[in-house]
Design an enzyme around this catalytic site. Structure first.
Site, PDB file in Angstrom:
ATOM      1  N   GLY A  96       0.788  -1.214   0.000  1.00 24.38           N
ATOM      2  CA  GLY A  96       0.000   0.000   0.000  1.00 24.38           C
ATOM      3  C   GLY A  96       0.822   1.266   0.000  1.00 24.38           C
ATOM      4  N   ASP A 141      29.274  11.428  -1.571  1.00 23.46           N
ATOM      5  CA  ASP A 141      28.529  10.213  -1.925  1.00 23.46           C
ATOM      6  C   ASP A 141      29.275   8.951  -1.489  1.00 23.46           C
ATOM      7  OD1 ASP A 141      26.932   8.312  -3.204  1.00 23.46           O
ATOM      8  OD2 ASP A 141      27.631   8.809  -5.222  1.00 23.46           O
ATOM      9  N   HIS A 150      27.913   5.334  -9.736  1.00 25.18           N
ATOM     10  CA  HIS A 150      28.566   5.849  -8.531  1.00 25.18           C
ATOM     11  C   HIS A 150      30.042   5.455  -8.495  1.00 25.18           C
ATOM     12  CE1 HIS A 150      24.791   7.111  -6.600  1.00 25.18           C
ATOM     13  NE2 HIS A 150      24.284   6.105  -7.268  1.00 25.18           N
ATOM     14  N   HIS A 201      24.821   9.718   1.613  1.00 26.97           N
ATOM     15  CA  HIS A 201      24.242   8.762   0.649  1.00 26.97           C
ATOM     16  C   HIS A 201      24.687   7.344   0.940  1.00 26.97           C
ATOM     17  CE1 HIS A 201      24.070  12.151  -2.584  1.00 26.97           C
ATOM     18  NE2 HIS A 201      23.299  12.386  -1.556  1.00 26.97           N
ATOM     19  N   ASP A 250       1.024   7.168  -0.911  1.00 28.71           N
ATOM     20  CA  ASP A 250       0.251   6.159  -1.614  1.00 28.71           C
ATOM     21  C   ASP A 250      -0.317   6.800  -2.885  1.00 28.71           C
ATOM     22  OD1 ASP A 250      -1.302   4.128  -2.372  1.00 28.71           O
ATOM     23  OD2 ASP A 250      -2.723   4.253  -0.713  1.00 28.71           O
TER      24      ASP A 250
HETATM   25 ZN   LIG Z   1      21.314   9.191  -5.617  1.00 33.09          ZN
HETATM   26 ZN   LIG Z   2      21.899   9.699  -8.976  1.00 39.75          ZN
END
Ligand SMILES: [Zn+2]
Ligand SMILES: [Zn+2]
Length: 565
Positions: A54, A201, A374, A396, A452
Site C-alpha cells: 500500500g 557520496d 557511482h 548517501h 500512496d
Molecule cells: Zn542518488
Molecule cells: Zn543519482
C-alpha cells in the site's frame, strides 16, 4: 505537525541537517541554515520494500522545514534521479523561493509539478556548471560531475564560516558519452583555496578500484545485437539516458527500429530528445503500437521494469499482458540495470516468465551490460585528495557504508599537510560549524512519510497519506484464500475495515460487492498471473481502491493479504 517557532539557529553558526539519505539508500535531502536563511539540497524519495503494502513512495518527514516556514529560501538540486527530485512536489509549498537546477534536472521536475497541479511559474531557475547564485548569506557554485545521467552537478557553497562542498551523486567518467567532463580542475582549485567541509557520496565505497565509463557496455551490446535473431528488449531505468543513446546508436547501425516502452521511459526519452540530450536518427524511432507490425528482427524495445515492478512494462510483457509487445522464441531480453536490494525476487519471477516464453535472458553477470553511476573507492579517495577538507561528512548510504567511507577518509587524509575530522552523522543529527570548530550537536525530528499513489488513468492521482490521512480515510484489509492448484479464490474473501466507518445498512451490500469485484478480477486473470503473488497483490489493491473510491468517495489504504492454501 508542530508549527511553533523554529528552534533557534545558534548565532554565528552554520547548521546542516540531513533529513534523509544518511543511514539509508534513497530520499536524499539536506537542510542548511545560517541565521534566518535555510536552503534545501535535493528532495528525494525512496522506494518501499515489496512487503510495505500500500505504499508507493517514501519521503522524509518535513517537520524541520515546516518549523522554518517563511525562512526556506531555495531548493537546490544536484541532478534528476528520483532519490534526489522525487519529493520536489511534496516540499514545494515549504520553499519560499526558487528551485535551482541544471536544464535537464529541471525538465524532469516540471512534469512532476504539473501532475500535482502546483503553480511553479517563474520558480524554476536553470543554472549552468561554474555558475554561482546568491541566496542570503550563501553563495552556491555549480560544478559539473559525471554520473549515469546527463547534467549532474556538485555544489560548492560559500558560507560565512567557510566553503562546504556537496558532491551530489558522481563517478569519475573520463570518457563521458556526451563529452561533458567531470570538472576535476575546479575541485582542485577549491581544495587549494581551502574547504571547511566535504559531504560526499558513499554509495559504492565497498567497491575496489574505479567504476568505469558508461561506454564500456558498448562492446557487450554489440555482441548481443550481432547474435540476436529475434526481437531485442532492453530493460533499464528510465533516467539512463546514456544507456538509451548507446542502444539507439547500435539500433541505427544494425538496422533496427527503436520503441520506448512504458510511461516514464517514453516521457523521459521525449524530454531528453527535446533538450538535445538524446539523439535519435530520423526514421529510427517507432511507436509502441508499431512494434507488432514489424518483423521481430527489426525491432529493439527499450522498456521500464528492470526491477520486476508489477505495473511496469517488462513484467507485463513477460506475462503477455502488454498491449503492444509480446515476446517469444528467438527474442532476447537484457536487464541493463542493477537489482536494487529487496527486488531480487520480483526480478527473478519476471525472468522466469520470460524464459517460459522461450526468450533468452541476459544479465550483467553474463555480459557487460551495466555500469554503475557511482564512484568506487579510488574515485572517492581522489575527490578527498583534491578537496582536502577540514571536516568530512560521508553521505548517501547505509550506516555501514558511511562508516567505511569515514575509515577510508582518515587514511587518505593522513600526512603532515592534511588533517581531517570525520563527522559520522545520521539523519537528523544537527551538524554545527562555527568559526572554530565543527561538531554534531543535538537532534532534529526526522522520519519517513509514506505516500500512496493510485495509479489510475493517465495522470497519477496522488494522495499524501501520512498518519492523519490514514485516520481520516481508514484502512481496508482484504484477506483472500487462493487455491494452490487452481489459483481460484477459496471461500468468501474477507474484508476487514479499520477506521473506516460505514453506514451499517450499506455495509453488508458493500462487502458483498467488493468480494464480487475480487471474484471478477480472479476470473479475468490467467493461471500464470494468479501464480505471481506480487502481481496479484498489486491488482487486488488497485481494484479495491478503485471500488471503494467509486462507491464511498473515500480512499482507504488497501492492504491485500493473499494466502495460498
Ligand atoms: Zn542518488
Ligand atoms: Zn543519482
Amino acid at each position: 505537525m508542530n508549527q511553533s517557532t523554529p528552534p533557534p539557529v545558534s548565532p554565528g553558526a552554520l547548521e546542516v541537517v540531513a533529513l534523509g539519505g544518511l543511514g539509508e539508500f534513497g530520499m536524499n535531502m539536506m537542510a542548511m541554515s545560517w541565521g534566518d536563511t535555510t536552503i534545501v539540497i535535493d528532495a528525494g524519495v525512496m522506494f518501499p520494500d515489496p512487503d510495505q503494502l500500500g505504499v508507493d513512495l517514501i519521503i522524509p518527514d518535513l517537520s524541520w522545514l515546516e518549523q522554518r516556514r517563511g525562512q526556506v529560501k531555495a531548493l537546490v538540486l544536484t541532478h534528476g534521479h528520483e532519490d534526489h527530485i522525487g519529493g520536489v512536489p511534496h516540499v514545494m509549498s515549504l520553499i519560499d523561493g526558487p528551485v535551482y537546477g541544471t536544464a535537464f534536472t529541471l525538465a524532469l521536475v516540471e512534469p512532476k509539478l504539473e501532475e500535482h497541479e502546483i503553480n511553479f511559474a517563474g520558480r524554476l531557475k536553470t543554472v549552468k556548471p561554474r555558475e554561482t547564485v546568491r541566496i542570503g548569506p550563501f553563495s552556491i557554485e555549480f560544478i559539473r560531475v559525471t554520473h549515469s545521467m546527463p547534467d549532474c552537478v556538485a555544489l560548492a557553497i560559500e558560507t560565512p564560516v567557510g566553503t562546504v562542498v556537496h558532491t551530489g551523486d558522481f563517478k569519475i567518467d573520463q570518457t563521458p558519452l556526451d563529452g561533458e567532463h567531470f570538472d576535476l580542475h575546479r575541485f582542485a582549485e577549491l581544495g587549494q583555496r581551502g574547504v571547511l567541509a566535504l559531504f560526499a557520496d558513499s554509495t559504492n565505497i565497498d567497491r575496489r578500484g574505479f567504476t568505469g565509463s558508461d561506454i564500456e557496455v558498448i562492446e557487450g551490446f554489440e555482441e548481443i545485437f550481432t547474435s540476436t535473431s529475434g526481437k531485442l528488449v532492453v530493460a533499464m531505468f528510465s533516467s539512463s539516458i546514456y544507456r538509451m543513446q548507446i542502444v539507439v546508436d547500435l539500433a541505427a547501425q544494425f538496422d533496427r527500429k527503436v520503441a520506448f516502452i512504458g510511461r516514464s521511459m517514453a516521457k523521459n526519452a521525449e524530454i531528453a530528445q527535446r533538450l538535445g540530450y538524446l539523439r535519435v536518427p530520423v526514421g529510427v524511432q517507432i511507436r509502441d503500437s508499431d512494434v507488432n507490425d514489424l518483423p521481430a528482427q527489426d525491432v529493439v524495445c527499450i522498456t521500464t521494469g528492470s526491477q520486476g515492478e508489477p505495473q511496469a512494462a517488462l513484467p507485463r510483457i513477460a506475462i503477455d499482458d502488454h498491449r503492444h509487445v509480446r515476446i517469444g522464441q528467438d527474442d532476447v531480453v537484457v536487464f541493463s540495470a542493477r537489482a536494487i536490494p529487496g527486488n531480487e525476487k520480483a526480478i527473478a519471477r519476471t525472468m522466469s516468465h520470460i524464459a517460459r516464453r522461450g526468450a533468452d535472458v541476459i544479465t550483467d553477470g553474463m555480459k557487460h551490460v551495466h555500469v554503475s553511476g557511482h564512484g568506487s573507492a579510488e574515485e572517492l579517495k581522489l575527490v578527498l585528495s583534491l578537496i582536502r577538507p577540514r571536516y568530512f561528512v560521508p553521505i548517501h548510504g547505509e550506516y555501514r557504508q558511511l562508516a567505511q567511507h569515514a575509515r577510508i577518509a582518515k587514511r587518505v587524509m593522513s600526512g603532515p599537510d592534511r588533517r581531517v575530522e570525520v563527522l559520522l552523522a545520521s539523519d537528523g543529527d544537527i551538524i554545527r560549524f562555527d568559526a572554530g570548530s565543527g561538531r554534531i550537536e543535538g537532534k532534529a525530528m526526522v522520519g519517513r512519510v509514506l505516500i500512496d499513489m493510485t495509479r489510475t488513468g493517465e495522470v497519477g492521482d496522488e494522495v499524501l497519506r501520512d498518519r492523519r490521512n490514514v485516520a481520516a480515510e481508514g484502512i481496508v484489509v482484504a484477506v483472500l484464500a487462493i487455491s494452490q492448484q487452481t489459483g481460484a479464490i477459496v471461500g468468501e474473501p474477507e474484508i476487514i475495515p479499520r477506521g473506516f466507518v460505514f453506514d451499517p445498512d450499506e455495509e453488508t451490500s458493500l462487502f458483498r460487492e467488493a468480494s464480487l469485484v475480487l471474484r471478477e478480477l480472479m476470473a479475468s486473470t490467467s493461471v500464470e498471473e494468479r501464480a505471481d503473488q506480487g502481481l496479484m497483490t498489486e491488482r487486488v489493491r488497485i481494484e479495491l481502491r478503485r471500488f471503494f473510491k467509486k462507491r464511498t468517495g473515500r480512499r482507504p489504504l488497501v492492504l491485500p493479504v493473499l494466502m495460498e492454501i
